[in-house]
Design an enzyme around this catalytic site. Sequence first.
Site, PDB file in Angstrom:
ATOM      1  N   TYR A  24       8.392  -3.919  -8.012  1.00 12.11           N
ATOM      2  CA  TYR A  24       8.419  -3.240  -6.715  1.00 12.11           C
ATOM      3  C   TYR A  24       8.131  -1.752  -6.788  1.00 12.11           C
ATOM      4  O   TYR A  24       8.049  -1.090  -5.754  1.00 12.11           O
ATOM      5  CB  TYR A  24       9.782  -3.470  -6.041  1.00 12.11           C
ATOM      6  N   HIS A 101       4.635  -6.863   2.968  1.00 12.92           N
ATOM      7  CA  HIS A 101       5.301  -7.170   1.698  1.00 12.92           C
ATOM      8  C   HIS A 101       4.779  -6.200   0.650  1.00 12.92           C
ATOM      9  O   HIS A 101       3.570  -5.953   0.583  1.00 12.92           O
ATOM     10  CB  HIS A 101       5.014  -8.607   1.261  1.00 12.92           C
TER      11      HIS A 101
END
Length: 150
Positions: A24, A101
Amino acid sequence: MTRKLYLLNGPNLDMLGQREPELYGTTTLKDIEAQSARIADEVGFELEFAQSNAEHEIIGWLHDAHYDGAAVVINPAGLSFQSVPVLDALRILSIPIVEIHLTNIHARDEAHRHSIMSTVATTVIAGAGAFGYELAIRAADRLAADRATA
């Protein structure tokens, strides 16, 4: 009249920068919020930026967006794959919905590859990392403008 944008973030996104940085990145949600506020101001949105680990709070904010006639950018995170209540709240909206996302969920394992939210999203942005939030705000701006002139 001020245009409003709800930018909503689901479970565990408050841990960005700490949680699996190899997946991430190291950008925090606070960093994303600051950048999002700049971009929203640039394109003329009043920004409501929120994150919750509780499904019911996200549903409440989606109801607020409905009543405000606001555009929505949502990163449903783990709710993407099974949260029928969030999906039903998104179905209420008649405004642009941009699903975002950080990672490319389409390249993930089978259980995390298919977001049920995508069935009602106007557009989906996946895999651009934190930069995807800027893309999502600009997409919401364009989609809202297109809808206003249609």
